[in-house]
Design an enzyme around this catalytic site. Structure first.
Site, mmCIF file in Angstrom:
data_model
loop_
_atom_site.group_PDB
_atom_site.id
_atom_site.type_symbol
_atom_site.label_atom_id
_atom_site.label_comp_id
_atom_site.label_asym_id
_atom_site.label_seq_id
_atom_site.Cartn_x
_atom_site.Cartn_y
_atom_site.Cartn_z
ATOM 1 N N ASP A 14 -22.354 -77.562 -82.974
ATOM 2 C CA ASP A 14 -21.195 -76.681 -83.035
ATOM 3 C C ASP A 14 -20.012 -77.433 -82.446
ATOM 4 O O ASP A 14 -19.952 -77.639 -81.225
ATOM 5 C CB ASP A 14 -21.450 -75.391 -82.239
ATOM 6 C CG ASP A 14 -22.470 -74.470 -82.920
ATOM 7 O OD1 ASP A 14 -23.283 -74.981 -83.707
ATOM 8 O OD2 ASP A 14 -22.446 -73.253 -82.646
ATOM 9 N N LYS B 298 -17.198 -71.339 -88.001
ATOM 10 C CA LYS B 298 -17.548 -70.429 -86.913
ATOM 11 C C LYS B 298 -16.262 -69.929 -86.285
ATOM 12 O O LYS B 298 -15.317 -70.699 -86.122
ATOM 13 C CB LYS B 298 -18.415 -71.200 -85.909
ATOM 14 C CG LYS B 298 -18.755 -70.466 -84.625
ATOM 15 C CD LYS B 298 -19.733 -71.292 -83.771
ATOM 16 C CE LYS B 298 -19.865 -70.737 -82.365
ATOM 17 N NZ LYS B 298 -20.746 -71.550 -81.504
ATOM 18 N N LYS C 125 -20.302 -68.141 -89.168
ATOM 19 C CA LYS C 125 -20.896 -67.693 -87.905
ATOM 20 C C LYS C 125 -19.847 -67.026 -87.035
ATOM 21 O O LYS C 125 -19.044 -67.701 -86.406
ATOM 22 C CB LYS C 125 -21.513 -68.888 -87.168
ATOM 23 C CG LYS C 125 -22.088 -68.522 -85.796
ATOM 24 C CD LYS C 125 -22.729 -69.711 -85.102
ATOM 25 C CE LYS C 125 -23.118 -69.359 -83.668
ATOM 26 N NZ LYS C 125 -23.639 -70.515 -82.919
#
Lengths: 286, 336
Positions: free
Chosen positions: B168, B236, B272
């Site tokens: 991430d 995300k 996400k």
């Protein structure tokens, strides 16, 4: 020109706010002659669930406050009730049909009762706990600690004094409360909620629901996150089933039959919502 | 997975990218500022409508199971310890020890230096060892991203070497907001390269836009396109360290970009939302938004995830409520 009176919308008191019922339902409250007084919110099981979440969130702060501080906060509530005397008297007269004199006496008794319980906050532990005699080189101490979240079915016939007499003792030890007010006479309970909202009591410590105890109480009784169930006002319900549901989730129960005089002041009501914690401690070297 | 399931590598993306020549600031600005503006009122209204959808009984039970399978169970605290990561992992493997029917979460998400502890705690449950739980690591100087590119790349390759299956990364919001799109693009491309392992496989890359710092919906749309063009496998919303974190309108907007990209190229990009999703009710409204925007095909761990720590507890309490008929409480779920 005649003035159009502004009718008040009574709502619930959950987490320090005044939401409408999640279900959107209301029910009409009438005086003894059947004349419409107001609409009250009819709480659903989801309102009860939200109230328990709010009450659980408030346990840490309220039970963690010093006993002296809790006493001061409770006393402040009595001060705020004093300022609303006229409104309480008015609601008791219109709702229950009491005479001026009886209504004043009931409000006076309620405020005095609140002060009486507030005084116990920093005193009851000395009566309930203490140092246990042991034959060894250590101290052994027993102290009362609050049970946690207490769900209460308030007395149905005494909407103010009865409410005070079940809510105040649960608060003394540091519990938080979800209370179902008198179904037929809910208005003084919501005015009392306004007193709480403008006093120093932290949000979530007291949560007031109006509506049908028969509908809401089973959900509170079986709720796994409720630690105590006060059935003082549940005498007309099928309270044995409530007690069984509560037992399944390890909930302490005060039965209606144990609380026959719902409006009598009693230290037992404070002690009912405590657990005894016993600890030992080494003695210091001499 | 078939070829169509696998997000294309950056080299393939170049074949379908909507501008000519190298990804310079000017070329990217021309494209990103040429995207249609977002109708903010319409977007929020659409999100609000999706949030009011009532999901009951059997559908709700299915939704709760789906949510568990989509969770990246997360601990991102400065106070994290190997012990805390181990207990997080045991919760990921067995979310409700009293109910074996509860499935496992998709991944555990930890700081870089905790990847090794997470991998060893997962053991045979780790995706790389044939299990079903991945390890996601937050890299590139998470959460601020304020470090040199060299440090960010080292951060990333450390995590990959330690066994992370997913990275991430955070974009450089300062560069993005001051219009240096080429720099943001190049960083994502470089981090994607750092995600590659010697054996030719690569850790999946989730690009954190930190929408709470992007100010406008238009910026969120541009950043989403930028991250996809540069080679992100997932986009995300947030780090969880900035308020507001994930919101339904922002996630809906990102889903729309993913849908548009899929229509244009046939490639599937994951989304996400992370941070601030604490209740089953919230999570269900995200599921509705996904199903209505990109289709139910996206309700799968390789295309949609929740970044959350407390959401799992609420889902477990809801499942207990369905099973027992009474409301549950925090005493009945395991702590991390």
């Amino acid at each position: 020109m005649t003035r159009l009176a502004v009718a008040k919308t009574y709502k619930l008191y959950i987490g320090g706010a005044f939401p409408r019922s999640e279900s959107g339902r209301t029910y009409a409250v009438a005086d003894p002659a059947g004349v419409f007084l107001a609409n009250a919110a009819q709480a659903s099981r989801k309102d009860a669930r939200n109230a328990v979440v709010a009450a659980r969130g408030a346990v840490g702060g309220w039970s963690g406050a010093t006993a002296y501080n809790r006493g001061q906060v409770l006393y402040r509530i009595a001060e705020m009730m004093e300022g609303r005397r006229a409104q309480f008297v008015d609601e008791l007269r219109s709702g229950l049909g009491l005479s001026e004199r009886d209504a004043v006496a009931d409000v006076d008794a309620s405020i005095d009762r609140w002060v009486w319980y507030a005084g116990w906050a920093d005193k009851y532990a000395q009566l309930v706990g203490g140092a246990n005699p042991v034959s060894g080189p250590y101290f052994n101490l027993s102290v009362p600690v609050p049970s946690g979240v207490i769900a209460i079915v308030a007395p149905q016939d005494s909407p103010l004094l009865g409410l005070v007499n079940v809510v105040a003792p649960a608060l003394v030890a540091g519990n938080t409360v979800v209370v179902i007010a008198s179904e037929r006479f809910p208005l003084p309970a919501m005015t009392f909620a306004e007193v709480l909202a403008t006093s120093d009591v932290p949000k979530g410590v007291v949560n007031v629901l109006t509506g049908s105890p028969a509908e809401i109480a089973p959900w509170l009784a079986s709720h796994a996150d409720v630690d105590g169930l006060d059935l003082t006002g549940a005498g007309s319900l099928d309270w044995v089933d409530l007690e069984i549901a509560a037992a399944d989730t390890l909930t302490r129960v005060l039965r209606p039959s144990q609380a026959e005089d719902a409006v009598a002041q009693s230290l037992e009501r404070v002690i009912a919502w405590t657990e005894i914690k016993t600890v030992w401690h080494t003695q210091s070297l001499r | 997975m078939t070829d169509t399931d696998t997000p294309a590598a950056p080299a393939d993306r170049a074949l379908v990218r909507p501008f000519d020549g190298p990804a310079t600031d000017a070329a990217l600005r021309r494209f990103l500022h040429g995207l249609p503006g977002v109708d903010a009122v319409g977007l929020e209204q659409r999100a609000a409508t999706l949030g009011t959808r009532s999901i009951k009984t059997a559908s709700k039970a299915a939704a709760l199971d789906t949510i568990v399978s989509l969770i990246d169970l997360t601990t991102l605290e400065g106070s994290d310890t190997p012990g805390r990561v181990r207990s997080l992992v045991s919760k990921a493997i067995s979310p409700d020890p009293g109910d074996p029917s509860v499935g496992r979460v998709a991944a555990v998400c930890v700081y870089n230096d905790m990847v090794g502890h997470a991998v060893s705690a997962l053991g045979r449950h780790h995706a790389a060892a044939g299990g079903d739980i991945a390890v996601a690591a937050v890299s590139t100087a998470f959460p601020s991203g304020r470090a040199s590119l060299a440090v960010k790349l080292q951060d990333t390759s450390d995590a990959v070497a330690a066994g992370a299956d997913e990275i991430d990364m955070v974009i450089d919001r300062g560069a993005f907001l001051s219009g240096r799109f080429g720099q943001v693009y190049d960083e994502i491309v470089a981090v994607e390269q750092a995600c590659r392992r010697p054996d030719g496989s690569h850790a999946h890359l989730k690009v954190i836009l930190e929408t709470g710092e992007l100010s406008t919906y238009d910026n969120v749309r541009r950043a989403s396109w930028l991250a996809i063009l540069a080679g992100g496998d997932f986009i995300k919303t947030s780090t969880g360290k900035v308020a507001p974190a994930a919101t339904l309108p922002v996630t809906l907007l990102m889903l729309e970009v993913v849908r548009d990209w899929h229509l244009a190229t046939g490639q599937r990009i994951g989304v996400k939302p992370a941070g601030g999703i604490r209740t089953s009710k919230d999570a269900i409204s995200y599921l509705v938004a996904v199903a209505e925007t990109v289709g139910e095909e996206w309700l799968s761990p390789h295309l949609f995830r929740f970044g959350a720590s407390s959401l799992l507890d609420d889902v477990l309490m809801q499942k207990q409520k369905i099973a027992t008929g009474r409301y549950s409480g925090p005493d009945y779920v395991s702590v991390v």
